[in-house]
Design a protein around this motif. Structure first.
Motif, PDB file in Angstrom:
ATOM      1  N   ALA A 136       0.838  -1.198   0.000  1.00 55.47           N
ATOM      2  CA  ALA A 136       0.000   0.000   0.000  1.00 55.47           C
ATOM      3  C   ALA A 136       0.875   1.251   0.000  1.00 55.47           C
ATOM      4  CB  ALA A 136      -0.919  -0.011   1.214  1.00 55.47           C
ATOM      5  N   LEU A 137       1.928   1.194   0.801  1.00 58.64           N
ATOM      6  CA  LEU A 137       2.858   2.323   0.877  1.00 58.64           C
ATOM      7  C   LEU A 137       3.482   2.596  -0.483  1.00 58.64           C
ATOM      8  CD1 LEU A 137       4.481   4.260   2.728  1.00 58.64           C
ATOM      9  CD2 LEU A 137       6.156   2.433   2.953  1.00 58.64           C
ATOM     10  N   ILE A 138       3.931   1.548  -1.147  1.00 55.21           N
ATOM     11  CA  ILE A 138       4.557   1.689  -2.463  1.00 55.21           C
ATOM     12  C   ILE A 138       3.565   2.271  -3.461  1.00 55.21           C
ATOM     13  CG2 ILE A 138       5.549   0.409  -4.386  1.00 55.21           C
ATOM     14  CD1 ILE A 138       6.557  -1.615  -2.177  1.00 55.21           C
ATOM     15  N   ALA A 139       2.324   1.781  -3.393  1.00 56.86           N
ATOM     16  CA  ALA A 139       1.305   2.273  -4.329  1.00 56.86           C
ATOM     17  C   ALA A 139       1.047   3.762  -4.110  1.00 56.86           C
ATOM     18  CB  ALA A 139       0.019   1.477  -4.156  1.00 56.86           C
ATOM     19  N   ARG A 140       1.047   4.165  -2.844  1.00 53.18           N
ATOM     20  CA  ARG A 140       0.822   5.585  -2.558  1.00 53.18           C
ATOM     21  C   ARG A 140       1.947   6.436  -3.129  1.00 53.18           C
ATOM     22  NH1 ARG A 140       0.388   7.597   3.001  1.00 53.18           N
ATOM     23  NH2 ARG A 140       1.465   5.713   3.644  1.00 53.18           N
ATOM     24  N   CYS A 141       3.167   5.946  -2.966  1.00 50.27           N
ATOM     25  CA  CYS A 141       4.308   6.690  -3.511  1.00 50.27           C
ATOM     26  C   CYS A 141       4.186   6.816  -5.029  1.00 50.27           C
ATOM     27  CB  CYS A 141       5.614   5.983  -3.166  1.00 50.27           C
ATOM     28  SG  CYS A 141       6.047   6.069  -1.415  1.00 50.27           S
ATOM     29  N   ARG A 142       3.743   5.744  -5.653  1.00 53.33           N
ATOM     30  CA  ARG A 142       3.571   5.793  -7.107  1.00 53.33           C
ATOM     31  C   ARG A 142       2.488   6.805  -7.476  1.00 53.33           C
ATOM     32  NH1 ARG A 142       0.991   0.808  -8.579  1.00 53.33           N
ATOM     33  NH2 ARG A 142      -0.724   2.014  -7.712  1.00 53.33           N
ATOM     34  N   ASP A 143       1.364   6.733  -6.768  1.00 53.15           N
ATOM     35  CA  ASP A 143       0.260   7.631  -7.097  1.00 53.15           C
ATOM     36  C   ASP A 143       0.628   9.089  -6.848  1.00 53.15           C
ATOM     37  OD1 ASP A 143      -1.106   5.388  -7.770  1.00 53.15           O
ATOM     38  OD2 ASP A 143      -2.299   5.288  -5.941  1.00 53.15           O
ATOM     39  N   ALA A 144       1.551   9.283  -5.903  1.00 52.96           N
ATOM     40  CA  ALA A 144       1.959  10.651  -5.601  1.00 52.96           C
ATOM     41  C   ALA A 144       3.045  11.134  -6.556  1.00 52.96           C
ATOM     42  CB  ALA A 144       2.451  10.730  -4.152  1.00 52.96           C
ATOM     43  N   GLY A 145       3.442  10.256  -7.487  1.00 57.20           N
ATOM     44  CA  GLY A 145       4.443  10.656  -8.459  1.00 57.20           C
ATOM     45  C   GLY A 145       5.869  10.533  -7.953  1.00 57.20           C
ATOM     46  N   LEU A 146       6.043   9.900  -6.804  1.00 59.82           N
ATOM     47  CA  LEU A 146       7.387   9.745  -6.245  1.00 59.82           C
ATOM     48  C   LEU A 146       8.104   8.550  -6.849  1.00 59.82           C
ATOM     49  CD1 LEU A 146       6.507  10.441  -2.512  1.00 59.82           C
ATOM     50  CD2 LEU A 146       7.570  12.004  -4.135  1.00 59.82           C
ATOM     51  N   LEU A 147       7.333   7.595  -7.347  1.00 60.88           N
ATOM     52  CA  LEU A 147       7.904   6.412  -7.988  1.00 60.88           C
ATOM     53  C   LEU A 147       7.243   6.230  -9.347  1.00 60.88           C
ATOM     54  CD1 LEU A 147       7.785   3.778  -5.076  1.00 60.88           C
ATOM     55  CD2 LEU A 147       9.768   5.071  -5.849  1.00 60.88           C
ATOM     56  N   THR A 148       7.988   5.715 -10.303  1.00 60.46           N
ATOM     57  CA  THR A 148       7.380   5.370 -11.586  1.00 60.46           C
ATOM     58  C   THR A 148       6.653   4.044 -11.437  1.00 60.46           C
ATOM     59  OG1 THR A 148       9.229   4.049 -12.394  1.00 60.46           O
ATOM     60  CG2 THR A 148       9.368   6.429 -12.725  1.00 60.46           C
ATOM     61  N   GLY A 149       5.858   3.713 -12.430  1.00 62.62           N
ATOM     62  CA  GLY A 149       5.143   2.440 -12.413  1.00 62.62           C
ATOM     63  C   GLY A 149       6.098   1.266 -12.362  1.00 62.62           C
ATOM     64  N   ARG A 150       7.174   1.344 -13.129  1.00 58.70           N
ATOM     65  CA  ARG A 150       8.172   0.274 -13.123  1.00 58.70           C
ATOM     66  C   ARG A 150       8.814   0.135 -11.757  1.00 58.70           C
ATOM     67  NH1 ARG A 150      11.334  -1.305 -17.915  1.00 58.70           N
ATOM     68  NH2 ARG A 150      13.213  -0.883 -16.706  1.00 58.70           N
ATOM     69  N   GLU A 151       9.189   1.247 -11.178  1.00 60.14           N
ATOM     70  CA  GLU A 151       9.845   1.194  -9.861  1.00 60.14           C
ATOM     71  C   GLU A 151       8.915   0.595  -8.821  1.00 60.14           C
ATOM     72  OE1 GLU A 151      12.537   5.137 -10.875  1.00 60.14           O
ATOM     73  OE2 GLU A 151      10.800   5.294  -9.548  1.00 60.14           O
ATOM     74  N   ALA A 152       7.673   1.010  -8.867  1.00 57.85           N
ATOM     75  CA  ALA A 152       6.712   0.489  -7.896  1.00 57.85           C
ATOM     76  C   ALA A 152       6.487  -0.998  -8.100  1.00 57.85           C
ATOM     77  CB  ALA A 152       5.390   1.249  -8.009  1.00 57.85           C
ATOM     78  N   ALA A 153       6.355  -1.415  -9.345  1.00 55.92           N
ATOM     79  CA  ALA A 153       6.130  -2.840  -9.632  1.00 55.92           C
ATOM     80  C   ALA A 153       7.304  -3.664  -9.125  1.00 55.92           C
ATOM     81  CB  ALA A 153       5.944  -3.033 -11.133  1.00 55.92           C
ATOM     82  N   MET A 154       8.483  -3.138  -9.337  1.00 53.40           N
ATOM     83  CA  MET A 154       9.695  -3.820  -8.901  1.00 53.40           C
ATOM     84  C   MET A 154       9.710  -3.976  -7.386  1.00 53.40           C
ATOM     85  SD  MET A 154      13.348  -2.485 -10.203  1.00 53.40           S
ATOM     86  CE  MET A 154      13.934  -1.604  -8.785  1.00 53.40           C
ATOM     87  N   LEU A 155       9.449  -2.893  -6.693  1.00 56.01           N
ATOM     88  CA  LEU A 155       9.495  -2.933  -5.228  1.00 56.01           C
ATOM     89  C   LEU A 155       8.417  -3.844  -4.671  1.00 56.01           C
ATOM     90  CD1 LEU A 155      10.305   0.753  -4.246  1.00 56.01           C
ATOM     91  CD2 LEU A 155      11.755  -1.265  -4.111  1.00 56.01           C
ATOM     92  N   GLN A 156       7.249  -3.795  -5.262  1.00 52.12           N
ATOM     93  CA  GLN A 156       6.193  -4.676  -4.767  1.00 52.12           C
ATOM     94  C   GLN A 156       6.559  -6.129  -4.998  1.00 52.12           C
ATOM     95  OE1 GLN A 156       2.438  -3.331  -6.387  1.00 52.12           O
ATOM     96  NE2 GLN A 156       2.187  -1.919  -4.667  1.00 52.12           N
ATOM     97  N   ALA A 157       7.165  -6.399  -6.134  1.00 50.74           N
ATOM     98  CA  ALA A 157       7.521  -7.792  -6.436  1.00 50.74           C
ATOM     99  C   ALA A 157       8.558  -8.308  -5.449  1.00 50.74           C
ATOM    100  CB  ALA A 157       8.052  -7.897  -7.859  1.00 50.74           C
ATOM    101  N   LEU A 158       9.548  -7.509  -5.162  1.00 54.35           N
ATOM    102  CA  LEU A 158      10.631  -8.047  -4.331  1.00 54.35           C
ATOM    103  C   LEU A 158      10.331  -7.949  -2.849  1.00 54.35           C
ATOM    104  CD1 LEU A 158      12.721  -5.748  -2.935  1.00 54.35           C
ATOM    105  CD2 LEU A 158      13.189  -5.328  -5.318  1.00 54.35           C
ATOM    106  N   THR A 159       9.209  -7.334  -2.489  1.00 53.81           N
ATOM    107  CA  THR A 159       8.821  -7.355  -1.075  1.00 53.81           C
ATOM    108  C   THR A 159       7.712  -8.366  -0.836  1.00 53.81           C
ATOM    109  OG1 THR A 159       7.340  -5.483  -1.474  1.00 53.81           O
ATOM    110  CG2 THR A 159       9.498  -4.991  -0.560  1.00 53.81           C
ATOM    111  N   ARG A 160       7.433  -9.177  -1.840  1.00 56.02           N
ATOM    112  CA  ARG A 160       6.448 -10.240  -1.623  1.00 56.02           C
ATOM    113  C   ARG A 160       7.035 -11.323  -0.729  1.00 56.02           C
ATOM    114  NH1 ARG A 160       5.140 -13.035  -6.285  1.00 56.02           N
ATOM    115  NH2 ARG A 160       3.390 -13.952  -5.183  1.00 56.02           N
TER     116      ARG A 160
END
Lengths: 152, 152
Positions: free
Chosen positions: A98-122
């Motif tokens: 959720a935190l990563i998604a918020r950062c993405r929505d706020a423009g702090l992370l790109t979609g790729r960066e967010a996808a990457m972080l979510q994947a490796l924190t699974r």
DNA sequence: TATAATAAGGTCAGGGAAAGTCAGAAACCT
DNA sequence: AGGTTTCTGACTTTCCCTGACCTTATTATA
């Protein structure tokens, strides 16, 4: 692409929010529009418009009651990392995503960066038993976010 | 050249993918069409639509549940991830950082993405004793690269 | 001014509808 | 025969949605 009732109501509210930034809705009235139980509205709010996802809700009961929904202000990456580092128990998967998604929505992370972080924190990616998993997840996330706050 | 049930279902999904690029299927419904157990669908997805082969799947349970299948967009990264996953002992910090640098130089990763990955694969970020550290490092890296192999 | 009626929203347990997991049976090769 | 792949069934987990009951605020009334 089966759209559940909860999905439809979520879109309804998101659409209103996109226009107004802060909305007030009436639980019974919304439930009547969608032909569902009033508590269904609570379900949607509880599962989709949580603080973790960057929303705030407040309500009042009684005559002239209402539910108000608005977006929460987003802190910057460095502050997020600092707050995360202060958690001694680390962070579980759901709040991390959720935190990563918020950062993405706020423009702090790109979609790729967010996808990457979510994947490796699974869970499966880290692959450790609890409680070590949550701790490692938090450390990795902090390192990643700090690296970005230096970059650019 | 006996066509197994799994093969038939694989072709079915591939045909749909050829048309749409991304499909959403309903597990029970597909199982019903082929007159098999729902878990057979999971078997097909697990053996044929793996990340190594360039596919990504995501799903939702409960009412209105679904399974979404799509092709990964950057099979290059997918192959690198597959090779990395084949290493039983994981990967040490130095070779990991070298690998990330090569990907960046090859244009597969942006500078920000590479910086993030190098930061979070540092010993101190993972913070585990060997040999677990190298294993976790590899798993996280694999997950990250696979996620990127999908994204735009 | 108390008190009762009314009009909101909140909470929670539980049922049903999906998908996930995994051990083991069955079938298929060498 | 032995090993690999296919396939199933029982059990688990997750998500959706409702209905019965509770709490709070406002309004009407004695």
């Amino acid at each position: 692409m089966s759209l559940t009732l909860a999905d439809a109501i979520e879109r309804h509210i998101l659409a209103q929010l996109a226009v107004a930034g802060e909305i007030a809705l009436q639980r019974v009235e919304l439930a009547r529009q969608y032909g569902c139980a009033p508590s269904q509205i609570n379900y949607v709010l509880a599962t989709r418009f949580t603080p973790e996802r960057g929303f705030l809700t407040e309500s009042r009961r009684g005559g002239g009651g209402y539910i108000r929904v608005r977006r929460a202000a987003q802190p910057e990456l460095g502050r997020i990392a600092a707050a995360l580092r202060a958690q001694p128990d680390g962070i579980a998967q759901a709040p991390a995503h959720a935190l990563i998604a918020r950062c993405r929505d706020a423009g702090l992370l790109t979609g790729r960066e967010a996808a990457m972080l979510q994947a490796l924190t699974r869970r499966e990616a880290i692959g450790l038993p609890l409680p070590a998993r949550d701790v490692v997840r938090a450390r990795c996330l902090v390192a990643a976010l700090l690296a970005l706050s230096d970059e650019r």
